[in-house]
Design a protein around this motif. Structure first.
Motif, short mmCIF file in Angstrom:
data_model
loop_
_atom_site.label_atom_id
_atom_site.label_comp_id
_atom_site.label_asym_id
_atom_site.label_seq_id
_atom_site.Cartn_x
_atom_site.Cartn_y
_atom_site.Cartn_z
N ALA A 189 0.82 -1.22 0.00
CA ALA A 189 0.00 0.00 0.00
C ALA A 189 0.85 1.26 0.00
O ALA A 189 0.66 2.15 0.82
CB ALA A 189 -0.95 -0.01 1.19
N ILE A 190 1.81 1.33 -0.93
CA ILE A 190 2.68 2.51 -1.00
C ILE A 190 1.86 3.77 -1.20
O ILE A 190 2.05 4.78 -0.52
CB ILE A 190 3.71 2.35 -2.14
N SER A 191 0.94 3.72 -2.16
CA SER A 191 0.14 4.91 -2.44
C SER A 191 -0.73 5.28 -1.24
O SER A 191 -0.99 6.46 -0.99
CB SER A 191 -0.73 4.69 -3.68
N GLY A 192 -1.19 4.26 -0.50
CA GLY A 192 -1.99 4.55 0.69
C GLY A 192 -1.19 5.27 1.76
O GLY A 192 -1.69 6.20 2.40
N VAL A 193 0.08 4.86 1.94
CA VAL A 193 0.96 5.53 2.89
C VAL A 193 1.17 6.99 2.47
O VAL A 193 1.13 7.91 3.30
CB VAL A 193 2.30 4.79 3.01
N ILE A 194 1.38 7.19 1.16
CA ILE A 194 1.61 8.55 0.66
C ILE A 194 0.38 9.42 0.87
O ILE A 194 0.47 10.58 1.28
CB ILE A 194 2.02 8.50 -0.82
N GLU A 195 -0.81 8.86 0.62
CA GLU A 195 -2.04 9.61 0.84
C GLU A 195 -2.19 10.01 2.31
O GLU A 195 -2.56 11.14 2.63
CB GLU A 195 -3.25 8.79 0.40
N GLU A 196 -1.89 9.05 3.20
CA GLU A 196 -2.00 9.32 4.64
C GLU A 196 -1.02 10.41 5.06
O GLU A 196 -1.37 11.33 5.81
CB GLU A 196 -1.73 8.03 5.42
N LEU A 197 0.21 10.32 4.56
CA LEU A 197 1.22 11.30 4.92
C LEU A 197 0.88 12.67 4.36
O LEU A 197 1.07 13.70 5.03
CB LEU A 197 2.59 10.84 4.41
N GLN A 198 0.36 12.71 3.13
CA GLN A 198 -0.03 13.98 2.53
C GLN A 198 -1.11 14.66 3.37
O GLN A 198 -1.03 15.87 3.64
CB GLN A 198 -0.54 13.78 1.10
N ALA A 199 -2.11 13.89 3.78
CA ALA A 199 -3.19 14.46 4.59
C ALA A 199 -2.65 15.04 5.88
O ALA A 199 -3.02 16.14 6.30
CB ALA A 199 -4.25 13.40 4.87
N GLY A 200 -1.70 14.30 6.52
CA GLY A 200 -1.14 14.78 7.77
C GLY A 200 -0.31 16.03 7.60
O GLY A 200 -0.39 16.97 8.40
N MET A 201 0.48 16.10 6.53
CA MET A 201 1.34 17.25 6.31
C MET A 201 0.54 18.48 5.90
O MET A 201 0.85 19.61 6.30
CB MET A 201 2.41 16.94 5.28
#
Length: 453
Positions: A189-201
């Protein structure tokens, strides 16, 4: 025929996925940022091709630091996520520092005046041109309001949000393409991790939300009758999405033992106040402070514990916290069997776990925990390394038994381990688990439904 169909499917998929990337390319800045990114990656790649070949984790860390804000934050995400990334990457990215050269003061002036609609002299009695701190997303300056109140101004760096959006759209597109071309990677789930990190940042870039976190934390303290701790009050008349003006705290970091002794003759009592506040926030607040490293906890001149920097907060689902609470409780009781059972509940696995064997491995780790050098807490770099080393050990034990932990477990456990180190340094005679002044789980029964609402 099937080859032609596959090509059509790929073309259709790329057309659909391209919408995210096109958002970044819609502006000249977005396009230039992507070109800059490709240039930096190409430069580091060329160095590798010409024979300058450090280990891959070190090469990636150096590349991330060259790319700036987004990638530095991504590196810190890797450093704090041993449940997701390999040990060698977690250790290497401990060196990924979120410190940048300070902006010239005229950028600060321009941003504040544009955001608040008045001159700096009209808004503030005084603003110190020399920053108190300078990081990749914002710069902090001491100031004084017209009514005489001491405040700090947190000012977002110009163009940060646009850079984040561009970078993350690019990363997301690249991750989705990689997952499409190598389906085996999709399980991670690489893209899922990136989406989660984007939302947090992006949330970290919204200072209105951070001001809301400050207000909500103080409401939580008042509602629970907690007079031992406090967070800075935001000054909403001088706050926007890019400028946060808040009460200035005067005191010392909780880890500055030499200075701390001048402020209190009861460091254990100070720690207990901080511990009880943080543990009760897990159960009775909508979020918890997710970055209690050295410097973000202060002993104020009036004796209260100051929690500062609410840009990063954590939210724990009820199910996850039930398992984590059982895990922490088992640590306190020294019950390795219960610790093992809780790890099985927390972890994500479909396999049958040999709980007895897991308990034996945890028992070996408990011995290592007792040998950690507590003086590491006094040095921020070593502190991070010690804490993450323990996280890596716990995660490795779990993975050795087929258990994979969600990131929220590592995030919460990291804060817990920070406090454990604080106790070892500032009050080594105190047993955090058996001291009846520390209320880790006693307030749970007071909450309707048990844990988080």
């Amino acid at each position: 025929m099937s080859d032609h169909s596959d090509v059509k499917d790929m073309r259709a998929w790329l057309e659909g996925e391209r919408s995210g990337l096109s958002l970044a390319l819609n502006t000249a800045r977005g396009g230039l940022r992507i070109l800059e990114t490709l240039g930096v990656v190409g430069r580091h790649g060329l160095g590798w091709a010409l024979g300058d070949r450090p280990p891959i984790p070190a090469l990636l860390r150096a590349t991330f630091e060259s790319l700036g804000t987004t990638y530095i934050k991504l590196g810190q995400f890797i450093a704090s996520s041993p449940s997701i990334f390999p040990e060698e990457y977690v250790e290497e990215f401990q060196r990924c520092l979120d410190r940048t050269p300070p902006l010239p003061f005229h950028y600060i002036r321009d941003t504040v005046e544009a955001e608040l609609g008045s001159s700096l002299e009209t808004l503030y009695e005084f603003v110190d041109p020399k920053p108190l701190a300078s990081a990749s997303i914002a710069q902090v300056h001491a100031a004084k309001l017209k009514d005489g109140r001491d405040v700090v101004i947190k000012v977002q760096r110009p163009g940060v949000k646009n850079v984040l959006l561009t970078d993350f759209n690019f990363l997301y597109f690249a991750a989705r393409l990689t997952e499409r071309l190598a389906p085996g990677l999709s399980r991670s789930a690489i893209s899922g991790v990136i989406e989660e990190l984007q939302a947090g940042m992006l949330e970290e870039c919204d200072f209105i939300k951070e001001a809301g976190n400050l207000k909500a934390f103080n409401v939580f303290l008042r509602n629970t009758g907690n007079t031992q701790a406090i967070a800075p009050e935001p000054v909403m008349s001088h706050t926007t999405g890019k400028v946060l003006t808040m009460e200035r705290f005067f005191g010392v970091p909780l880890t500055d033992m030499n200075v701390l002794k001048k402020y209190t003759d009861d460091p254990a009592g100070t720690l207990i106040s901080a511990l009880n506040t943080w543990f009760s926030s897990l159960m009775m607040c909508d979020f918890f402070h997710a970055d209690v490293h050295a410097g973000n906890l202060m002993l104020l001149e009036d004796g209260r514990v100051g929690f500062i920097d609410f840009g990063i907060v954590g939210r724990i689902r009820r199910e996850a916290w039930n398992g984590m609470a059982a895990f922490f409780d088992a640590i306190g009781r020294g019950d390795v069997r219960k610790m093992a059972e809780a790890m099985v509940v927390i972890g994500m696995t479909r396999d049958e776990v040999d709980v007895a064997a897991l308990a034996r491995d945890i028992e070996g780790l408990q011995g290592a925990l007792g040998q950690v050098d507590p003086s590491a807490l006094m040095q921020a770099d070593r502190n991070d390394k010690e804490v993450n080393s323990l996280l890596v050990d716990i995660v490795k034990i779990g993975e050795g038994h087929g258990i994979r932990f969600p990131r929220e477990f590592a995030l919460l456990l990291k804060q817990f381990l920070y406090f454990d180190r604080y106790v070892q340094v500032l009050a080594p005679e105190m047993d955090m688990f058996s001291d009846n002044r520390v209320d880790m789980f006693g307030s749970i029964e007071e909450i309707p439904g048990g844990f988080l609402h």
